[in-house]
Design an enzyme around this catalytic site. Structure first.
Site, PDB file in Angstrom:
ATOM      1  N   HIS A 265       0.832  -1.208   0.000  1.00 62.26           N
ATOM      2  CA  HIS A 265       0.000   0.000   0.000  1.00 62.26           C
ATOM      3  C   HIS A 265       0.870   1.263   0.000  1.00 62.26           C
ATOM      4  O   HIS A 265       0.716   2.139  -0.861  1.00 62.26           O
ATOM      5  CB  HIS A 265      -0.914  -0.012   1.221  1.00 62.26           C
ATOM      6  CG  HIS A 265      -1.752   1.226   1.367  1.00 62.26           C
ATOM      7  ND1 HIS A 265      -3.055   1.289   0.909  1.00 62.26           N
ATOM      8  CD2 HIS A 265      -1.488   2.441   1.917  1.00 62.26           C
ATOM      9  CE1 HIS A 265      -3.546   2.496   1.163  1.00 62.26           C
ATOM     10  NE2 HIS A 265      -2.606   3.215   1.772  1.00 62.26           N
ATOM     11  N   GLU A 266       1.779   1.333   0.956  1.00 66.43           N
ATOM     12  CA  GLU A 266       2.651   2.510   1.017  1.00 66.43           C
ATOM     13  C   GLU A 266       3.560   2.571  -0.210  1.00 66.43           C
ATOM     14  O   GLU A 266       3.909   3.655  -0.678  1.00 66.43           O
ATOM     15  CB  GLU A 266       3.480   2.495   2.302  1.00 66.43           C
ATOM     16  CG  GLU A 266       2.670   2.457   3.602  1.00 66.43           C
ATOM     17  CD  GLU A 266       1.638   3.555   3.724  1.00 66.43           C
ATOM     18  OE1 GLU A 266       1.825   4.622   3.087  1.00 66.43           O
ATOM     19  OE2 GLU A 266       0.644   3.372   4.445  1.00 66.43           O
ATOM     20  N   HIS A 269       1.834   4.514  -2.870  1.00 65.28           N
ATOM     21  CA  HIS A 269       2.019   5.953  -2.667  1.00 65.28           C
ATOM     22  C   HIS A 269       3.397   6.391  -3.175  1.00 65.28           C
ATOM     23  O   HIS A 269       3.538   7.408  -3.857  1.00 65.28           O
ATOM     24  CB  HIS A 269       1.917   6.292  -1.176  1.00 65.28           C
ATOM     25  CG  HIS A 269       0.531   6.325  -0.632  1.00 65.28           C
ATOM     26  ND1 HIS A 269      -0.465   7.124  -1.164  1.00 65.28           N
ATOM     27  CD2 HIS A 269      -0.036   5.680   0.424  1.00 65.28           C
ATOM     28  CE1 HIS A 269      -1.580   6.963  -0.456  1.00 65.28           C
ATOM     29  NE2 HIS A 269      -1.341   6.096   0.504  1.00 65.28           N
ATOM     30  N   GLU A 295      -4.632   7.807  -2.915  1.00 64.80           N
ATOM     31  CA  GLU A 295      -5.144   6.535  -2.395  1.00 64.80           C
ATOM     32  C   GLU A 295      -5.552   5.612  -3.534  1.00 64.80           C
ATOM     33  O   GLU A 295      -5.506   4.388  -3.397  1.00 64.80           O
ATOM     34  CB  GLU A 295      -6.309   6.771  -1.442  1.00 64.80           C
ATOM     35  CG  GLU A 295      -5.927   7.466  -0.143  1.00 64.80           C
ATOM     36  CD  GLU A 295      -4.905   6.689   0.681  1.00 64.80           C
ATOM     37  OE1 GLU A 295      -4.781   5.467   0.508  1.00 64.80           O
ATOM     38  OE2 GLU A 295      -4.206   7.325   1.490  1.00 64.80           O
TER      39      GLU A 295
END
Length: 500
Positions: A265-266, A269, A295
């Site tokens: 997830h990170e 980003h 997101e």
């Protein structure tokens, strides 16, 4: 003033602002990762000093005169110059509406609130956090009223994270999701549940998890000379420029899946920030355009790639090699089913794709209540628990797994939460568009994700903040945003997994 003088002055001051933000960002990253607990007060004083200098620079008369002059001559500017002036003046308008003492005081409050939250979560003590969260929300509401006195404060607040987003649009979005997700979840819960028992009751040491995190960073093509990984209570990503992006994770010895998906997830980003166009680097355009688009990238990597069957089959041998005893006799298919298990749970960051939006809805409704006064900070614990009972049908056993689980409010990310659900929905439509020209499953199975990343870079990442969020998204989609792509995706996926 002439054009060249204005250009030179504007660029010099923008470089100064960038340096101040860089210094403050490093301090905040340090405070969230490796700084000792007692360091908060000293760091707060330094951050207050830096924020004071930032305020003075943003409201500097000569800089603003130069910016206004440049905007009046935008036909003579490049696209990047004109957009940077436009964004600077928009952000300056908010800053200038706040007295300097209050602006600096809020930065100090954020630093203090973060330290209080860490301690309150560790000690399971919401009462210690309630007065601070009241200050955070009261301050944001007051700032919004000063900035846009004729608009609803929460609309103003959401618009600071997502230009153009309003409660009316967000309410309609969640209404569309609830109409499909709630009955779908009911059908899923009537079926025999996916067996994920092999992930429970075992010990997964931290060191192999660290090695697995490093491996995952390589799989998703994070350049290690420009992106590092740290450890924190609540994972996040920060960036200082396209050559210095930092992700964080949290290792839980009872389950390696938590860190696995926080890294992916990170990492999503980080990929966005790492692939903004080089010519935007060092400008206020060299960053993700909005929180929802951001997101959209992180949830895309986490769910549409990271929870796909080809991805699990790709990384499973490495997981088995690092944890041979824990995964003895387990097949990749079992892990794929386990990481896509759908059931109401307490923790947002561990929620499945089907129930995730309901976790976000709880936070969205609470934020609206805290802004319009229908919810008081002291009642937040009870309201939170009631909404989890209403939307997810579960009882919250303690504050650590309830109202204290997220770091966002303590760090001032008020109005951010809708971005998670919107981003998830953006990702579904991006995936559908991508599949028209990219065989996504085959690319993932090959272990070389670069064709997927190249598509996103060309359609989303390279633009940074050069255009408004919906302009970038709808240009990438070649169509208006439609949340039904997301609900269609969920129905197809969970129908297949649960045989509905």
């Amino acid at each position: 003033m002439n054009l060249q003088t204005a250009r030179t002055l504007f660029r010099e001051k923008m470089d100064e602002l960038h340096a101040l933000n860089h210094a403050g960002g490093v301090l905040q990253y340090d405070g969230e990762t490796v700084a000792p607990r007692a360091s908060a007060a000293g760091r707060g004083r330094t951050l207050a000093y830096l924020s004071g200098k930032t305020y003075e620079l943003q409201t500097n008369r000569a800089l603003n005169e130069a910016a206004v002059f440049l905007l009046a001559h935008r036909d003579e500017l490049s696209e990047i110059e004109a957009r940077e002036v436009e964004i600077f003046l928009r952000e300056k308008e908010f800053t200038a509406s706040i007295p300097q003492e209050e602006y600096v005081g809020y930065v100090t409050l954020q630093n203090r609130a973060s330290a209080v939250w860490h301690r309150a979560k560790e000690e399971n003590d919401f009462a210690a956090f309630a007065p601070v969260i009241r200050e955070v929300f009261d301050t944001n509401r007051r700032f919004c009223r000063r900035y846009r006195p004729d608009e609803a404060p929460y609309d103003v607040q959401m618009g600071r994270f997502e230009h153009g987003l309003t409660m009316e649009k967000t309410d309609a979005f969640f209404d569309t999701l609830k109409a499909r997700i709630v009955p779908l979840l009911k059908k899923v819960l009537e079926k025999p549940q996916v067996d994920d028992s092999f992930l429970r009751g075992k010990f997964f040491p931290v060191e192999p998890q660290r090695e697995f995190a490093e491996y995952l960073m390589d799989v998703i093509c994070l350049p290690r000379d420009r992106c590092s990984i740290g450890e924190t209570e609540h994972p996040f990503t920060t960036h200082f420029n396209r050559d210095d992006v930092r992700i964080t994770t949290h290792y839980r010895t009872e389950n390696p899946v938590y860190s696995m998906y926080s890294v992916i997830h990170e990492g999503g980003h980080a990929l966005y920030e790492l692939h903004t166009a080089p010519e935007l680097n060092g400008t206020i355009l060299g960053k993700g355009v909005s929180m929802s688009i951001h997101e959209g990238q992180s949830r895309f990597m986490e769910n549409y790639i990271g929870r796909s069957r080809p991805f699990i089959e790709l990384i499973f041998p490495k997981l088995q090699a690092l944890f041979p005893a824990q995964f003895a006799g387990v097949r990749a298919e079992q892990l794929w089913l386990a990481v896509n298990k759908a059931e109401p749970t307490l923790i947002r960051t561990q929620a499945d794709e089907l129930t995730y939006a309901l976790h976000v809805l709880v936070r969205y409704e609470i934020e609206k209540g805290l802004f319009d006064g229908s919810v008081q900070a002291e009642d937040l614990q009870a309201v939170w628990n009631a909404k989890y009972r209403e939307y997810l049908g579960i009882e919250v056993p303690d504050d650590r797994r309830g109202v204290l689980q997220d770091s966002h409010w303590s760090t001032g990310y008020v109005g951010y939460f809708p971005s998670y659900a919107l981003g998830s929905a953006y990702g579904a439509q991006l995936l559908a568009k991508m599949k028209q020209t990219v065989d996504v499953d085959a690319v993932v199975a090959s272990g070389d994700l670069r064709p997927i990343l190249a598509w996103l870079e060309d359609r989303i990442w390279k633009y940074g903040a050069l255009r408004d969020p919906m302009d970038i998204l709808e240009s990438a989609l070649e169509a208006p945003f439609d949340p039904r792509y997301f609900t269609d995706y969920l129905e197809e996926k969970y129908t297949r997994i649960y045989g509905l």
